[in-house]
Design a protein around this motif. Structure first.
Motif, PDB file in Angstrom:
ATOM      1  N   PRO A  51       0.803  -1.231  -0.203  1.00 59.84           N
ATOM      2  CA  PRO A  51       0.073   0.115  -0.062  1.00 59.84           C
ATOM      3  C   PRO A  51       0.759   1.083  -0.037  1.00 59.84           C
ATOM      4  CG  PRO A  51       0.140  -0.629   2.365  1.00 59.84           C
ATOM      5  CD  PRO A  51       0.990  -1.706   1.314  1.00 59.84           C
ATOM      6  N   LEU A  52       0.409   2.107  -0.718  1.00 59.71           N
ATOM      7  CA  LEU A  52       0.933   3.708  -0.774  1.00 59.71           C
ATOM      8  C   LEU A  52      -0.279   4.559  -0.682  1.00 59.71           C
ATOM      9  CD1 LEU A  52       3.685   3.578  -3.475  1.00 59.71           C
ATOM     10  CD2 LEU A  52       4.183   3.517  -0.957  1.00 59.71           C
ATOM     11  N   ALA A 167       9.339   5.304  -5.386  1.00 50.54           N
ATOM     12  CA  ALA A 167       8.330   5.074  -4.191  1.00 50.54           C
ATOM     13  C   ALA A 167       8.810   3.669  -3.752  1.00 50.54           C
ATOM     14  CB  ALA A 167       7.437   5.511  -4.397  1.00 50.54           C
ATOM     15  N   MET A 168       8.759   3.555  -2.336  1.00 51.74           N
ATOM     16  CA  MET A 168       8.609   2.081  -1.843  1.00 51.74           C
ATOM     17  C   MET A 168       7.885   1.966  -0.706  1.00 51.74           C
ATOM     18  SD  MET A 168      12.913   1.149  -1.208  1.00 51.74           S
ATOM     19  CE  MET A 168      14.119   1.739  -2.197  1.00 51.74           C
ATOM     20  N   ASN A 169       7.140   0.713  -0.952  1.00 48.46           N
ATOM     21  CA  ASN A 169       6.697   0.270   0.381  1.00 48.46           C
ATOM     22  C   ASN A 169       7.637  -0.766   1.097  1.00 48.46           C
ATOM     23  OD1 ASN A 169       5.020  -1.595   2.398  1.00 48.46           O
ATOM     24  ND2 ASN A 169       3.722   0.343   2.249  1.00 48.46           N
ATOM     25  N   ILE A 170       8.117  -0.727   2.091  1.00 48.06           N
ATOM     26  CA  ILE A 170       8.861  -1.613   2.947  1.00 48.06           C
ATOM     27  C   ILE A 170       8.457  -2.120   4.222  1.00 48.06           C
ATOM     28  CG2 ILE A 170      11.396  -1.886   3.914  1.00 48.06           C
ATOM     29  CD1 ILE A 170      11.977   0.571   2.476  1.00 48.06           C
ATOM     30  N   HIS A 203      10.355   8.556  -1.882  1.00 52.99           N
ATOM     31  CA  HIS A 203       9.352   8.327  -0.965  1.00 52.99           C
ATOM     32  C   HIS A 203       8.995   6.894  -0.239  1.00 52.99           C
ATOM     33  CE1 HIS A 203       5.089   9.148   0.279  1.00 52.99           C
ATOM     34  NE2 HIS A 203       4.860   7.911   0.027  1.00 52.99           N
ATOM     35  N   VAL A 204       9.184   6.700   0.882  1.00 49.34           N
ATOM     36  CA  VAL A 204       9.026   5.375   1.449  1.00 49.34           C
ATOM     37  C   VAL A 204       7.795   5.425   2.489  1.00 49.34           C
ATOM     38  CG1 VAL A 204      10.123   3.957   3.006  1.00 49.34           C
ATOM     39  CG2 VAL A 204      11.497   5.005   1.213  1.00 49.34           C
ATOM     40  N   GLU A 205       7.000   4.412   2.339  1.00 47.65           N
ATOM     41  CA  GLU A 205       5.884   4.103   3.438  1.00 47.65           C
ATOM     42  C   GLU A 205       6.384   2.799   4.131  1.00 47.65           C
ATOM     43  OE1 GLU A 205       1.975   4.998   2.036  1.00 47.65           O
ATOM     44  OE2 GLU A 205       2.523   6.744   0.991  1.00 47.65           O
ATOM     45  N   LEU A 206       5.921   2.524   5.112  1.00 47.45           N
ATOM     46  CA  LEU A 206       6.384   1.148   5.880  1.00 47.45           C
ATOM     47  C   LEU A 206       5.109   0.667   6.274  1.00 47.45           C
ATOM     48  CD1 LEU A 206       9.029   2.572   8.336  1.00 47.45           C
ATOM     49  CD2 LEU A 206       9.217   1.575   6.045  1.00 47.45           C
ATOM     50  N   THR A 207       5.075  -0.755   6.351  1.00 47.62           N
ATOM     51  CA  THR A 207       3.770  -1.761   6.667  1.00 47.62           C
ATOM     52  C   THR A 207       4.256  -2.451   8.092  1.00 47.62           C
ATOM     53  OG1 THR A 207       2.984  -1.486   4.473  1.00 47.62           O
ATOM     54  CG2 THR A 207       2.189  -3.409   6.020  1.00 47.62           C
ATOM     55  N   LEU A 245       3.086   4.991   8.128  1.00 47.01           N
ATOM     56  CA  LEU A 245       3.292   3.739   8.592  1.00 47.01           C
ATOM     57  C   LEU A 245       1.723   2.963   8.435  1.00 47.01           C
ATOM     58  CD1 LEU A 245       4.410   1.430   9.907  1.00 47.01           C
ATOM     59  CD2 LEU A 245       3.646   2.426  12.198  1.00 47.01           C
ATOM     60  N   HIS A 246       1.924   1.994   7.849  1.00 47.70           N
ATOM     61  CA  HIS A 246       0.476   1.097   7.604  1.00 47.70           C
ATOM     62  C   HIS A 246       0.529   0.160   8.599  1.00 47.70           C
ATOM     63  CE1 HIS A 246      -0.535   2.882   3.714  1.00 47.70           C
ATOM     64  NE2 HIS A 246       0.936   3.173   3.650  1.00 47.70           N
ATOM     65  N   ILE A 247      -0.564   0.169   9.642  1.00 51.44           N
ATOM     66  CA  ILE A 247      -0.769  -0.986  10.432  1.00 51.44           C
ATOM     67  C   ILE A 247      -1.687  -1.984  10.284  1.00 51.44           C
ATOM     68  CG2 ILE A 247      -1.139  -1.492  13.033  1.00 51.44           C
ATOM     69  CD1 ILE A 247       0.067   1.353  13.604  1.00 51.44           C
TER      70      ILE A 247
END
Length: 286
Positions: A51-52, A167-170, A203-207, A245-247
């Motif tokens: 997810p972004l 962009a990344m989701n890590i 751009h980075v978002e985390l999960t 941050l995606h929880i």
């Protein structure tokens, strides 16, 4: 025999053999990605599925996956293409797409709202050479590249890829060594170092997937979110507090069916804990 340098395992691979991930092999004394260009999954997805949530929201992106992974998450939702024991069965049936063909397909779907290519579904970093070669061509077509990854790779791999990734989701799957070492057979320090460097360049978002009795305590979320907030030199002149941050809520699957789905109330509670440190916290699967 040759040594693979992609992740912390540093697999010593014999001639015609494979590493732990199942796709990096030794051919004529050289390590090569045996899954190069072999596609098992492809779809035009909303970018929010990566997810972004804070990168070009409302867009579609051509999402592709191969096979293999350098983790062994017992709760994996894509185990049939990620776990080597299952992925080998797909090897001969996977569709080969050259970097030129995939980049061209991405461009073809631009009039349907496609913004580029997302490398996802299995672990793309174990075949980073294909990601690198394709992403260059996608950029040549003035389109975007997204990487969805477990982040368990060396900074040398990141250095090769980062000029071509937008962009990344890590996944930051847990904030304990037990979770990484014993449950999923990984290395938390390597993932944290990867995140620490990646946030400086794109751009980075985390999960974080919340699993009952594994990583579901308030204390762990306090430590995890505090560490994210402490990150420096974040891309775009932002601070660690701005990193999304995606929880997400866990559901029983694959080899982890011995527990209930995560309580929705607990997901919301841990999201509120994270919001004490972070500005952009999202809940998933609720």
């Amino acid at each position: 025999m040759a040594k693979c340098g992609v992740c912390y395992r540093q697999c010593e691979i014999p001639e015609d053999g494979r590493g732990f991930c199942g796709v990096r092999g030794c051919i004529n004394g050289t390590i090569r990605p045996l899954n190069y260009g072999k596609i098992t999954s492809i779809a035009l997805d909303p970018i929010e599925k990566k997810p972004l949530s804070m990168y070009m929201p409302g867009s579609l992106i051509l999402s592709v996956g191969s096979y293999g992974c350098n983790l062994r998450c017992p709760f994996c939702q894509n185990y049939d293409i990620s776990w080597s024991d299952y992925a080998y069965k797909l090897e001969d049936d996977a569709r080969f797409m050259s970097p030129e063909e995939l980049a061209g397909m991405a461009r073809m779907y631009k009039n349907q709202g496609n913004i580029g290519v997302a490398f996802t579904y299995n672990e793309p970093l174990i075949g980073y050479e294909y990601v690198r070669d394709t992403a260059r061509l996608v950029h040549d077509r003035s389109m975007k590249n997204v990487l969805v990854t477990n982040g368990m790779a060396s900074l040398d791999v990141l250095k090769e890829l980062i000029p071509h990734i937008d962009a990344m989701n890590i996944d930051l799957k847990s904030f304990t060594d037990y979770f990484y070492d014993e449950l999923i057979l990984g290395n938390r320090k390597m993932v944290m170092n990867f995140i620490k460097e990646a946030v400086k360049h794109c751009h980075v978002e985390l999960t974080t997937l919340i699993i009952p009795r594994e990583n579901d305590t308030v204390r762990e979320m306090e430590l995890l979110s505090s560490w994210i907030a402490s990150l420096e030199d974040v891309y775009g002149g932002k601070s660690g507090k701005d990193i999304p941050l995606h929880i997400s809520r866990f559901f029983p699957r694959f080899n982890m069916t011995d527990r209930e789905p995560t309580s929705v109330d607990l997901v919301y509670k841990l999201a509120d804990v994270a919001r004490k440190e972070l500005t952009n916290v999202f809940t998933g699967n609720c």
